[in-house]
Design a protein around this motif. Structure first.
Motif, short mmCIF file in Angstrom:
data_model
loop_
_atom_site.label_atom_id
_atom_site.label_comp_id
_atom_site.label_asym_id
_atom_site.label_seq_id
_atom_site.Cartn_x
_atom_site.Cartn_y
_atom_site.Cartn_z
N ALA A 108 18.57 91.51 39.97
CA ALA A 108 19.41 90.69 40.86
C ALA A 108 18.87 90.73 42.29
CB ALA A 108 20.85 91.18 40.81
N VAL A 109 18.43 91.91 42.73
CA VAL A 109 17.87 92.05 44.08
C VAL A 109 16.59 91.24 44.21
CG1 VAL A 109 16.78 93.68 45.67
CG2 VAL A 109 18.92 94.30 44.54
N LEU A 110 15.72 91.34 43.21
CA LEU A 110 14.44 90.62 43.25
C LEU A 110 14.65 89.11 43.24
CD1 LEU A 110 12.36 92.86 40.81
CD2 LEU A 110 12.28 92.83 43.31
N ASN A 111 15.64 88.66 42.50
CA ASN A 111 15.94 87.22 42.48
C ASN A 111 16.43 86.74 43.84
OD1 ASN A 111 15.19 86.56 39.83
ND2 ASN A 111 17.14 87.29 39.01
N LYS A 112 17.21 87.60 44.54
CA LYS A 112 17.66 87.24 45.89
C LYS A 112 16.49 87.07 46.84
CE LYS A 112 22.26 89.39 45.86
NZ LYS A 112 23.11 90.46 46.45
N ILE A 113 15.52 87.99 46.69
CA ILE A 113 14.36 87.95 47.57
C ILE A 113 13.55 86.68 47.35
CG2 ILE A 113 12.18 89.12 48.13
CD1 ILE A 113 13.57 91.75 47.34
N GLN A 114 13.52 86.20 46.10
CA GLN A 114 12.71 85.03 45.76
C GLN A 114 13.43 83.71 46.01
OE1 GLN A 114 9.33 85.82 42.55
NE2 GLN A 114 11.35 85.70 41.63
N ASN A 115 14.63 83.75 46.55
CA ASN A 115 15.35 82.51 46.82
C ASN A 115 14.51 81.57 47.69
OD1 ASN A 115 17.61 83.09 45.37
ND2 ASN A 115 18.76 83.93 47.10
N PRO A 116 14.54 80.27 47.43
CA PRO A 116 13.77 79.31 48.26
C PRO A 116 14.18 79.42 49.73
CG PRO A 116 14.60 78.25 46.28
CD PRO A 116 15.23 79.60 46.31
N GLY A 117 13.19 79.43 50.58
CA GLY A 117 13.46 79.49 52.02
C GLY A 117 13.46 80.87 52.60
N ALA A 125 10.54 90.95 62.55
CA ALA A 125 11.24 91.71 63.60
C ALA A 125 12.74 91.78 63.29
CB ALA A 125 11.01 91.07 64.96
N TYR A 126 13.30 90.64 62.84
CA TYR A 126 14.73 90.60 62.52
C TYR A 126 15.04 91.49 61.32
CZ TYR A 126 19.26 88.68 61.12
OH TYR A 126 20.57 88.53 60.76
N LEU A 127 14.17 91.43 60.29
CA LEU A 127 14.38 92.27 59.11
C LEU A 127 14.28 93.74 59.46
CD1 LEU A 127 12.35 90.23 56.46
CD2 LEU A 127 14.81 90.70 56.39
N SER A 128 13.36 94.09 60.38
CA SER A 128 13.22 95.49 60.81
C SER A 128 14.50 95.98 61.47
CB SER A 128 12.03 95.64 61.77
OG SER A 128 10.82 95.33 61.11
N SER A 129 15.12 95.11 62.28
CA SER A 129 16.39 95.50 62.93
C SER A 129 17.50 95.68 61.91
CB SER A 129 16.79 94.45 63.97
OG SER A 129 17.16 93.23 63.36
N LEU A 130 17.51 94.83 60.87
CA LEU A 130 18.52 94.97 59.81
C LEU A 130 18.32 96.27 59.03
CD1 LEU A 130 18.71 91.34 58.36
CD2 LEU A 130 20.33 92.45 59.89
N SER A 162 12.53 95.17 50.68
CA SER A 162 11.74 94.40 49.72
C SER A 162 11.42 93.02 50.27
CB SER A 162 12.49 94.28 48.39
OG SER A 162 12.73 95.56 47.82
N THR A 163 12.40 92.43 50.99
CA THR A 163 12.16 91.11 51.60
C THR A 163 11.08 91.21 52.66
OG1 THR A 163 14.49 90.53 51.22
CG2 THR A 163 13.25 89.17 52.77
N LEU A 164 11.09 92.28 53.45
CA LEU A 164 10.06 92.48 54.47
C LEU A 164 8.68 92.56 53.84
CD1 LEU A 164 9.35 92.95 57.44
CD2 LEU A 164 9.74 95.40 57.07
N GLN A 165 8.58 93.29 52.73
CA GLN A 165 7.30 93.37 52.03
C GLN A 165 6.86 91.99 51.53
OE1 GLN A 165 8.43 96.52 49.17
NE2 GLN A 165 6.64 97.63 49.93
N TYR A 166 7.84 91.24 51.06
CA TYR A 166 7.54 89.92 50.48
C TYR A 166 7.05 88.94 51.56
CZ TYR A 166 8.27 85.62 47.81
OH TYR A 166 8.10 84.40 47.17
N VAL A 167 7.77 88.88 52.70
CA VAL A 167 7.41 87.90 53.73
C VAL A 167 6.15 88.30 54.49
CG1 VAL A 167 9.80 87.16 54.02
CG2 VAL A 167 8.89 88.96 55.49
N THR A 168 5.77 89.57 54.43
CA THR A 168 4.52 90.00 55.09
C THR A 168 3.36 90.02 54.10
OG1 THR A 168 5.18 92.30 54.75
CG2 THR A 168 5.67 91.33 56.89
#
Length: 416
Positions: A108-117, A125-130, A162-168
Motif C-alpha cells: 500500500a505504501v509503495l502504491n502511494k509513492i507511485q501515484n501519478p504526479g 527539500a520539502y520531503l526532508s522537512s516532513l 521512500s518517496t524521497l528515494q523515488y523522486v531523487t
C-alpha cells in the motif's frame, strides 16, 4: 543689602533646604513599597488519588488448546457477531498472518509513492522537512507512550523516506519490488491453515484481551458498597490469568455499554459536588477525560470521601489497567493573579440592594492598594478562585477594579 539681612536670608535658605532634605528622606522611607505586578493567570483546583476502574464486564473463554491471535485491538469497539480472536494449532500460523499483513501494508505504501504526479509535486527539500517533523513526532509519541500515534507516524515517515528515494532517482522502479512482495504473499497464503476456533462476540461491546480476575466482582452496584480498606487492597496486578470456567480458559473480555466508572478515596473538599463535570488527567499515559461526579459518600476516615466518577470515553490505555493514579481538576478559572499579601479590606460606600430597594451603604470591600507614580490608590477585586498564597480576580473593565499590570502593594508600610 546689609550684613544682618544677608545673614537672615542665608539662615532661611539653609532652613528651607534642611526641611526639603528631611521631607525627601521621610518620603523615601515611608514609601518604600514592595510591589507585585498583576499578571494574567489560569488556575484550577486539583486532587490526586488512586482510581479503581469499574466496568460491566463478561469474560470470553476457549478450550485452552492452541495459541490465540487477536483480530481486534484492546479498547476497540466490536459489533455483534464480529470476530475478536482466532485460535491456531501453533505460533507458525500467527507468524504467517502477521507477515501477510506487513506485506499488504508495504505494498500500500509503495502504491502511494507511485501515484501519478508524485515526482512533480514532491520536492526533496520539502520531503526532508516532513521526515524531520515525523521523526520529532515519533520521539514525542514514544516518550508519551502514545503507541497508536507512534505506529501511524512511523508509517508516514516510511512513506516520506521512500518517496524521497523515488523522486531523487535512487530507486528506478518500484514495480519489481511490488511484484516480489505479491509473490511472497502468494507463497505464504498457500501455507495457511484454518483456525481451530473462531471467537465471535454475542453483542456489541468494547473488547480487551486483559483478564485480571476482578471481572464480575467490580461492577457498579458492588463498587458502591466498597469500604476504604477494600479500595486500598485492590491492585493493578493480574490476579487470575488462568481463571477457568469448567474446562475453559479466558481469551479476553467484553465491556458492556458506553459508561464506566472510577472509584477512589479523596480528601474532603468543598469544591467537589455531586453532578459536577471535572477533568481527569492520567500521568502514566498522558490521557485526559471529561467525567461527571456520580456519587460522594463517607469513608472510614472522617477527613476523606469515597467518590465515584462516570466516564464515556474508552481507549486502549484504559483497558490495560484496573488501578491507575488519577488527577481531578475542576473548571479552569482565568483572571488576574493577586497575592494574598496584597489583599486589604476597606470600608467604602457602595450601592446595596435589599428587598428590591437600592441604597448607598458603607460596607467592607476587598481590594488592593495600587501604586501609580507617587500616588497610592485602592482598587477593588472580584475573586473567582482561591489558593493558599493567591487569589484569581475576575478581569473587570472598570477603573475601580484592579487591572492587568497594575503594581499591587504587598508590603513596605501599613496601609489603612
Amino acid at each position: 543689602m546689609n550684613t544682618r539681612t544677608a545673614k537672615l536670608l542665608l539662615a532661611i535658605l539653609v532652613l528651607f533646604m534642611t526641611l526639603t532634605v528631611i521631607n525627601v528622606v521621610i518620603h523615601l522611607f515611608e514609601n518604600d513599597y514592595v510591589t507585585e505586578t498583576a499578571v494574567a493567570v489560569s488556575s484550577s483546583h486539583s486532587i490526586n488519588f488512586k482510581g479503581i476502574y469499574v466496568r460491566d464486564e463478561e469474560v470470553l473463554y476457549y478450550d485452552g488448546n492452541g495459541v490465540v491471535s487477536y483480530a481486534v485491538e484492546d479498547g476497540g469497539r466490536v459489533s455483534i457477531g464480529e470476530t475478536v480472536a482466532y485460535v491456531y494449532a501453533d505460533d507458525k500460523q500467527i507468524q504467517l498472518n502477521q507477515r501477510i499483513e506487513a506485506i499488504d501494508s508495504e505494498i500500500a505504501v509503495l502504491n502511494k509513492i507511485q501515484n501519478p504526479g508524485t515526482q512533480e509535486i514532491s520536492q526533496p527539500a520539502y520531503l526532508s522537512s516532513l521526515i524531520e517533523q515525523a521523526y520529532q513526532s515519533m520521539m514525542f509519541n514514544k516518550e508519551g507512550k502514545k503507541f497508536t500515534a507512534l505506529s501511524n507516524t512511523k508509517e508516514e515517515m516510511l512513506i516520506y523516506m521512500s518517496t524521497l528515494q523515488y523522486v531523487t532517482d535512487e530507486i528506478d522502479s518500484l514495480s519489481d519490488k511490488i511484484a516480489g512482495l505479491e509473490a511472497e504473499k502468494y507463497e505464504l497464503e498457500n501455507q495457511l491453515k484454518s483456525p481451530n476456533d473462531v471467537i465471535e462476540v454475542p453483542y456489541s461491546a468494547y473488547f480487551s484481551s486483559r483478564v485480571d480476575g476482578y471481572e464480575g466482582y467490580l461492577d457498579y452496584e458492588q463498587s458502591q458498597k466498597l469500604t476504604s480498606s477494600q479500595i486500598e487492597s485492590i491492585s493493578d496486578s493480574i490476579e487470575s490469568t488462568n481463571e477457568q470456567s469448567g474446562n475453559k480458559v479466558p481469551v479476553g473480555k467484553l465491556i458492556k455499554g458506553y459508561k464506566w466508572y472510577i472509584v477512589g478515596i479523596v480528601e474532603t473538599t468543598d469544591w467537589l459536588s455531586l453532578g459536577d463535570t471535572v477533568n481527569l488527567y492520567f500521568p502514566s499515559s498522558d490521557n485526559k477525560l471529561d467525567a461527571k461526579i456520580e456519587s460522594i459518600r463517607d469513608s472510614d476516615d472522617g477527613n476523606e470521601k469515597i467518590i465515584t466518577l462516570v466516564c464515556t470515553d474508552m481507549s486502549h490505555d484504559f483497558v490495560q489497567h484496573r488501578v491507575e493514579n488519577v488527577e481531578i481538576q475542576d473548571e479552569e478559572y482565568k483572571g488576574i493573579r493577586i497575592s494574598r499579601e496584597a489583599i486589604q479590606v476597606k470600608d467604602m460606600e457602595q450601592e446595596v440592594e435589599e428587598n428590591g430597594v437600592k441604597s448607598l451603604q458603607v460596607v467592607p470591600v476587598k481590594g488592593v492598594y495600587v501604586k501609580h507614580g507617587e500616588k497610592v490608590i485602592f482598587k477593588k477585586i472580584d475573586p473567582v478562585f482561591s489558593a493558599d498564597d493567591y487569589v484569581v480576580s475576575k478581569i473587570v473593565p472598570d477603573s475601580d477594579y484592579v487591572q492587568l499590570y497594575d503594581d499591587t502593594i504587598v508590603g513596605g508600610m501599613s496601609l489603612k
